[in-house]
Design a protein around this motif. Structure first.
Motif, mmCIF file in Angstrom:
data_model
loop_
_atom_site.group_PDB
_atom_site.id
_atom_site.type_symbol
_atom_site.label_atom_id
_atom_site.label_comp_id
_atom_site.label_asym_id
_atom_site.label_seq_id
_atom_site.Cartn_x
_atom_site.Cartn_y
_atom_site.Cartn_z
ATOM 1 N N ALA A 62 20.801 -1.876 -8.110
ATOM 2 C CA ALA A 62 19.869 -0.853 -8.581
ATOM 3 C C ALA A 62 19.542 0.130 -7.457
ATOM 4 C CB ALA A 62 18.596 -1.511 -9.098
ATOM 5 N N LEU A 63 19.251 1.357 -7.848
ATOM 6 C CA LEU A 63 18.993 2.409 -6.866
ATOM 7 C C LEU A 63 17.587 2.339 -6.293
ATOM 8 C CD1 LEU A 63 19.942 4.966 -5.414
ATOM 9 C CD2 LEU A 63 19.284 6.278 -7.442
ATOM 10 N N LEU A 64 16.602 2.030 -7.123
ATOM 11 C CA LEU A 64 15.218 1.973 -6.660
ATOM 12 C C LEU A 64 14.655 0.566 -6.783
ATOM 13 C CD1 LEU A 64 13.437 5.127 -8.189
ATOM 14 C CD2 LEU A 64 14.740 4.949 -6.060
ATOM 15 N N LEU A 65 13.788 0.211 -5.847
ATOM 16 C CA LEU A 65 12.946 -0.970 -5.950
ATOM 17 C C LEU A 65 11.504 -0.484 -5.999
ATOM 18 C CD1 LEU A 65 12.466 -4.072 -5.849
ATOM 19 C CD2 LEU A 65 12.317 -3.830 -3.361
ATOM 20 N N VAL A 66 10.736 -0.980 -6.962
ATOM 21 C CA VAL A 66 9.343 -0.561 -7.149
ATOM 22 C C VAL A 66 8.457 -1.789 -7.105
ATOM 23 C CG1 VAL A 66 7.736 0.704 -8.613
ATOM 24 C CG2 VAL A 66 10.162 1.318 -8.623
ATOM 25 N N VAL A 67 7.418 -1.762 -6.259
ATOM 26 C CA VAL A 67 6.511 -2.896 -6.090
ATOM 27 C C VAL A 67 5.079 -2.400 -6.248
ATOM 28 C CG1 VAL A 67 5.749 -4.772 -4.596
ATOM 29 C CG2 VAL A 67 8.126 -3.955 -4.469
ATOM 30 N N ASN A 68 4.347 -2.949 -7.234
ATOM 31 C CA ASN A 68 2.953 -2.574 -7.461
ATOM 32 C C ASN A 68 2.049 -3.707 -6.981
ATOM 33 O OD1 ASN A 68 0.870 -0.914 -8.381
ATOM 34 N ND2 ASN A 68 0.779 -1.932 -10.374
ATOM 35 N N TYR A 69 1.092 -3.356 -6.134
ATOM 36 C CA TYR A 69 0.153 -4.348 -5.605
ATOM 37 C C TYR A 69 -0.998 -4.529 -6.585
ATOM 38 C CZ TYR A 69 2.134 -5.673 -1.152
ATOM 39 O OH TYR A 69 2.932 -6.247 -0.193
ATOM 40 N N ILE A 70 -1.003 -5.669 -7.258
ATOM 41 C CA ILE A 70 -2.018 -5.975 -8.272
ATOM 42 C C ILE A 70 -3.300 -6.479 -7.619
ATOM 43 C CG2 ILE A 70 -2.524 -7.390 -10.312
ATOM 44 C CD1 ILE A 70 -0.343 -5.288 -10.716
ATOM 45 N N GLU A 71 -3.132 -7.252 -6.537
ATOM 46 C CA GLU A 71 -4.288 -7.849 -5.876
ATOM 47 C C GLU A 71 -3.931 -8.152 -4.429
ATOM 48 O OE1 GLU A 71 -7.443 -11.589 -6.653
ATOM 49 O OE2 GLU A 71 -5.751 -11.219 -8.009
#
Length: 501
Positions: free
Chosen positions: A321-330
């Motif tokens: 995959a071209l992008l890695l996306v990480v969302n910080y929930i806590e």
């Protein structure tokens, strides 16, 4: 004349094209270095725009839609008994086109369904029975926004006229026409150079490193930040985010809406980055990582260091995959980030033999998508074993960097030949020292309300040991090249076709 214009717009999509948002309109000003251009664009967008994104007025993008509104077609003349057509435009350019190419390329409603986007097989320029169009033009009339063509003895269309918009003709003439006067390419062509490497076309160029800012360890303050509310407020800001990720490799999005589930992550990725890649081995498209006592997988043992790596994802057509996306929930985590292009370039300069070995021989890896998630809170849906054997440094036929691909966690026995193994292993150790050394590795704290977006073909990521807060919870996933490219093309109002070499 007005009747002709109405019919022409209906059959070529000119009305939709006219309403397309074009964040980078053509300009007669001198072209500046891309870094300066992007900096000016960002400066203009820096103020946070309140409220949700205004309703997009983007038209449907397809092969008939040019990403510009001018110039106009001003003349059309037949040559060689209608086998070719010479077309001139208001920007001073003129081209000669094959009539057969025009017939074959026609995209109006008589040949291509405006609803399905499919060619009518009884209206194309040939038939299985041998009733082929010779592509000879009987007449060509300049209309308000293009030309109307009448064909000589066309077995499929008969007396039906074909219409071509000025934008369509100017865009394709630069690729398939013979230049008679003026510049071959419309200046809008330059705006697509950043995207060319991600088209997936045969012969697509490698990423242009002159359009990227490579970096070493100068602290986490060097990383680009964007505001969530600004991104979602306009198509122009959305496009600028995507360009910034490709230029810098890393963008941190601040002020993400808080959510205990994946809804914010999926909404953002699906609407603004091209869509979250669906993992076939679990119900949810995204992954969830939270600390687990006694975890055996290093991903969930947050007190331990996680070595720098690229995400393996589920390679679409064998390509990560071209992008890695990480969302910080806590909570807060301390990510380590490395510019793989910068490391590869430095290795090529310092030890060309080591570079060549890592760019030649495959690095064997294997991931069991069930066993590797033994500590996950998510349930797997099916077994899946993914094996790869790509070089760590991947280049094109001219030796230009394309991507880096590396994950020590999933490495399996090497298949490098006996005669080359010791030299390859020395190069492998050197690579590991460089990507984990102080010259290139940057530690970046990321907290709740922030999202990390990485160019996964370029940037390796990891986790510092013993620094993450105990309550750290992250959700993320990947965006494939096809999704990213599709979204960018929509935002740019069309796709300027590349030349075939």
């Amino acid at each position: 004349m007005s009747t002709s214009k109405s019919r022409f717009q209906r059959t070529t999509g000119c009305e939709a094209q006219g309403s397309t948002i074009r964040p980078s309109p053509p300009s007669s000003a001198p072209r500046h270095h891309p870094h300066a251009m992007l900096s000016k664009m960002r400066a203009a967008m820096r103020p946070v725009m309140a409220g949700a994104r205004a309703k997009s007025t983007m038209a449907a993008v397809n092969a008939a839609v040019a990403p510009f509104d001018s110039p106009r077609c001003i003349s059309a003349s037949l040559v060689n008994a209608g086998k070719q057509l010479q077309v001139a435009f208001s920007d001073g350019s003129a081209f000669e086109l094959h009539g057969l190419w025009l017939r074959d390329a026609c995209r109006d409603d008589h040949v291509v369904s405006s609803q399905a986007g499919e060619r009518f097989l009884d209206r194309i320029s040939f038939s299985p029975e041998g009733r082929h169009s010779n592509g000879e033009v009987a007449d060509a009339k300049v209309m308000d926004d293009g030309i109307e063509v009448t064909w000589k003895d066309d077995p499929q269309l008969g007396a039906i006229h074909s219409c071509f918009s000025s934008g369509f003709l100017r865009m394709y003439s630069s690729v398939v026409g013979r230049v008679l006067e003026g510049q071959r390419h419309h200046q809008r062509n330059q705006d697509f150079q950043w995207l060319r490497a991600y088209s997936g076309f045969a012969g697509a160029p490698s990423p242009d490193l002159s359009l990227k800012k490579l970096w070493k360890n100068e602290g986490s303050e060097q990383f680009q930040h964007r505001d969530y509310h600004a991104i979602v407020s306009s198509d122009a800001s959305n496009l600028e985010l995507m360009q910034a990720v490709m230029e810098h490799g890393v963008v941190i999005v601040d002020n993400m809406p808080l959510s205990g589930d994946s809804s914010v992550l999926l909404d953002f990725v699906n609407n603004y980055l091209g869509g979250m890649q669906k993992d076939p081995a679990r119900e949810e498209p995204n992954w969830v990582i939270k600390k687990k006592a006694g975890a055996v997988s290093v991903s969930y043992a947050q007190e331990r260091r996680l070595n720098n790596h690229t995400d393996q994802s589920v390679p679409a057509h064998g390509i990560p995959a071209l992008l890695l996306v990480v969302n910080y929930i806590e909570g807060t985590g301390y990510n380590t980030l490395v510019d793989g292009y910068a490391v590869a370039q430095a290795l090529r300069s310092r030890d060309p033999a080591a570079f060549d070995l890592l760019a030649t021989y495959g690095n064997c890896q294997e991931r069991d998508f069930v066993r590797s998630r033994v500590d996950s809170t998510q349930e797997g849906t099916q077994p899946m074993l993914l094996a790869t054997n790509h070089p760590i440094i991947q280049t094109d036929g001219q030796g230009n960097l394309v991507r880096v691909q590396f994950n020590e966690v999933f490495r399996t026995p090497s298949t490098v030949p006996f005669e080359k193994f010791e030299d390859w292993h020395r190069a492998y150790l050197l690579w590991n020292e460089m990507i984990h050394g102080p010259e290139f590795e940057v530690e970046a704290p990321i907290s709740q309300g922030q999202m990390l977006i990485l160019d996964n073909w370029r940037v390796l990521h990891g986790r510092s040991g013993g620094k993450s807060s105990p309550n750290r919870v992250i959700m993320g996933g990947t965006v494939v090249r096809e999704g990213f490219h599709s979204k960018a093309v929509q935002l740019m109002g069309g796709f300027y076709p590349p030349e075939q070499k």
